[in-house]
Write an enzyme that holds these catalytic residues in place. Structure first.
Site, PDB file in Angstrom:
ATOM      1  N   HIS A 170       1.003  -1.267  -0.014  1.00  0.00           N
ATOM      2  CA  HIS A 170       0.143   0.096  -0.107  1.00  0.00           C
ATOM      3  C   HIS A 170       0.962   1.144   0.085  1.00  0.00           C
ATOM      4  O   HIS A 170       0.622   2.421   0.178  1.00  0.00           O
ATOM      5  CB  HIS A 170      -1.197   0.097   1.287  1.00  0.00           C
ATOM      6  CG  HIS A 170      -1.705  -1.098   1.405  1.00  0.00           C
ATOM      7  ND1 HIS A 170      -1.311  -2.172   2.450  1.00  0.00           N
ATOM      8  CD2 HIS A 170      -2.777  -1.700   0.862  1.00  0.00           C
ATOM      9  CE1 HIS A 170      -2.213  -3.110   2.299  1.00  0.00           C
ATOM     10  NE2 HIS A 170      -3.144  -3.028   1.296  1.00  0.00           N
ATOM     11  N   GLY A 175      -9.651  13.047   6.707  1.00  0.00           N
ATOM     12  CA  GLY A 175     -10.840  13.825   6.352  1.00  0.00           C
ATOM     13  C   GLY A 175     -11.976  13.061   5.576  1.00  0.00           C
ATOM     14  O   GLY A 175     -13.043  13.265   5.665  1.00  0.00           O
TER      15      GLY A 175
END
Length: 581
Positions: free
Chosen positions: A217, A400
């Protein structure tokens, strides 16, 4: 870049739909992933594998005879939620228990652990195993912290062959642990992957350079070097792995190994064969006997350019399990007796979601809880960029966005179940599942834990009072610390949650109203969140860049403080207009 997609947000769902259409003789879709479409032997252990999408053939491609009974599939590079894993496990259960297997990543550990506890609570024997084969991700003294990469296949194969042979759950787990302890992988990357709709790759490697040990990742590796030749790369692979023998093997000479040379997405098969030619020569020179090697793509990273070498050091039992036949969409070995397909009726999955009965009081409370969630959603949407900017200082900057996705999913589900008469507790529990499903990652898992704990404490019978809410917050704190393993001082949301919970419970114990106790505790949460700026992270992806974050508060801590203050403001409004709320 990614060339073929429709809406980026629909990519994961559409790839599953296409995968099922292409492999209906072996797999069928259930909510949360896929399971076999053929009949398994009754009263045998079911092995469920899983993780984020984007790693094909892991994980769905490994479902079928001789391998997994089901795969829980998260969004791209995001862990499946506990609800998804639970759904897949229930659909695949054969009557002799379930083993949940996954790579050792924080979100997966959380979600699979939660699903395991839920299955056990329902009387289904269950265990978990996190694969830890990546030698570059932690030292020999911290094997339990290593990531799971291409060695997933070796460990999955051993466990699934043991289950297929009729071993009980304890024996399957023991053999899986043995395979994991004897499996080692080392990987490299030449370029990062670009997800659908993105204009830039998740990470970059300087042109003409190679990153050693970089995670699938984009997690930090060991170092960068100049691009090697194919033979030089083979020599790096073999040298690293021969220097990392399992503790119960004293020397490589005379040993037998299963070998996987794995492409991570963009390295072509022809290139891999050139590398494998030299790998085979080097292992032969070291007097290591190769057993049924595999060269190709087995655990990828979307379209990442890179490769890895895996060795599973065999004994007689592991070799038998490695050689056992299997027939799945992406991995076939030997010859199997084709299993009987399930009937059309058996393939149909009931999608009816039954809700527990709730009192009128709890149904009314559920509407107020929905209002709270909607207010939190509005606030998080306004603050998504700010939270992302805070997270980007030492993380990947997606906090966020993840919080926004999570809360919007939770609100949508809460509206649905409120309209169908859910009580406050059930509404929060269903919202928890939706938050985890939509947010993904560790943060999504933790918020799923928190809302589930709170919903369980509230239940569907009574109007939530100060004692029940305080007990729910305390349970959320304990659940998050249990599953996430963070402690005060680690620079996580726990640095806010612990003082908030302690303050709230202390005030309620002294007789304060829920609103007064909550508002006072919210002030404590605010200060605690700001104080995290003086800490350095000890967990998660920010840990390698710990010093960089000094002076910046933790994004998870700030988002929790914002949420409890938003809830406090609405509680104050409600208490002004309605006595006793």
């Amino acid at each position: 870049m990614t060339y073929l997609f429709n809406q980026p947000s629909a990519f994961a769902a559409e790839l599953i739909e296409g995968f099922i259409a292409a492999n209906a003789d072996k797999v069928r879709q259930v909510t949360g992933g896929v399971v076999r479409s053929t009949r398994s032997e009754p009263n045998t252990v079911a092995v469920i594998v899983g993780g984020g999408s984007g790693h094909y053939p892991a994980f769905a491609g490994l479902v079928g005879q001789g391998l997994a009974h089901g795969a829980a599939m998260g969004n791209l590079f995001a862990s499946p939620s506990a609800q998804q894993i639970y759904n897949v496990a229930r659909a695949a259960h054969n009557g002799a228990g379930v083993l949940l297997m996954f790579g050792n990543y924080a979100g997966d550990v959380l979600h699979f652990g939660q699903a395991c506890e839920r299955l056990r609570a329902e009387g289904i024997a269950c265990d978990v195993l996190a694969v830890t084969d990546d030698i570059s991700s932690a030292g020999k003294e911290e094997l339990e912290k290593r990531r799971g990469v291409a060695g997933d296949l070796c460990v999955f194969k051993a466990a699934c062959a043991a289950a297929e042979a009729g071993h009980d759950l304890a024996a399957v787990v023991k053999l899986a642990q043995h395979a994991n302890q004897r499996t080692r992988t080392f990987g490299v990357a030449f370029a990062g992957c670009t997800l659908p709709g993105a204009s830039h790759p998740l990470f970059e490697v300087e042109k003409g350079r190679m990153a050693l040990g970089l995670g699938i990742h984009g997690e930090p590796g060991i170092k960068e070097t100049d691009m090697p030749s194919a033979d030089e790369l083979a020599e790096i692979f073999v040298e690293r792995l021969l220097n990392e023998l399992p503790v119960d093997i004293k020397q490589a000479e005379g040993q037998r190994v299963a070998v996987i040379l794995n492409g991570l997405g963009s390295v072509k098969y022809e290139e891999l064969f050139v590398v494998y030619r030299r790998v085979a020569q080097l292992l032969d020179a070291a007097k290591v006997q190769i057993v049924e090697p595999d060269v190709g793509e087995f655990v990828t990273s979307f379209n990442m350019a890179g490769a890895s070498l895996t060795l599973m050091w065999l004994d007689e039992t592991l070799e038998t399990l490695w050689r056992a036949p299997t027939n799945t969409p992406a991995y076939r070995k030997g010859s199997v007796l084709v299993a009987e397909p399930l009937s059309a009726t058996e393939r149909e999955e009931s999608r009816e979601e039954a809700l527990p009965a709730a009192t009128a009081e709890s149904q009314e409370s559920a509407k107020r809880v929905l209002q709270l969630l909607e207010s939190v959603a509005d606030m998080l949407q306004r603050n998504a960029k700010r939270l992302g900017d805070i997270d980007a200082v030492a993380g990947d900057g997606d906090h966020g966005i993840g919080m926004e996705r999570g809360v919007l999913g939770a609100v949508a589900k809460a509206r649905d179940v409120a309209a169908r008469g859910a009580g406050a507790g059930s509404l929060l529990c269903r919202a928890a599942d939706a938050w985890a499903d939509n947010a993904g990652g560790t943060s999504g898992a933790l918020w799923g834990v928190a809302l589930t704990a709170l919903g369980t404490a509230l239940g569907d019978r009574f109007t939530p009072d100060a004692q029940r809410v305080a007990a729910g917050v305390r349970a959320a704190k304990e659940g998050i610390m249990h599953f996430g393993k963070a402690r005060v001082g680690d620079k996580t949301m726990v640095d806010v949650l612990v003082p908030f919970s302690d303050s709230l419970n202390a005030a309620v114990a002294e007789g304060a109203s829920l609103t007064d106790a909550w508002l006072a505790a919210a002030q404590v949460a605010d200060k605690a969140a700001q104080d995290t700026a003086q800490l350095v992270p000890k967990m998660g992806r920010a840990r390698p860049l710990a010093e960089k974050s000094l002076g910046t508060p933790d994004a998870g801590a700030i988002s929790l403080a914002l949420i409890v203050n938003t809830v406090g403001d609405l509680l104050k409004e409600q208490s002004t207009s309605e006595q006793g709320v």
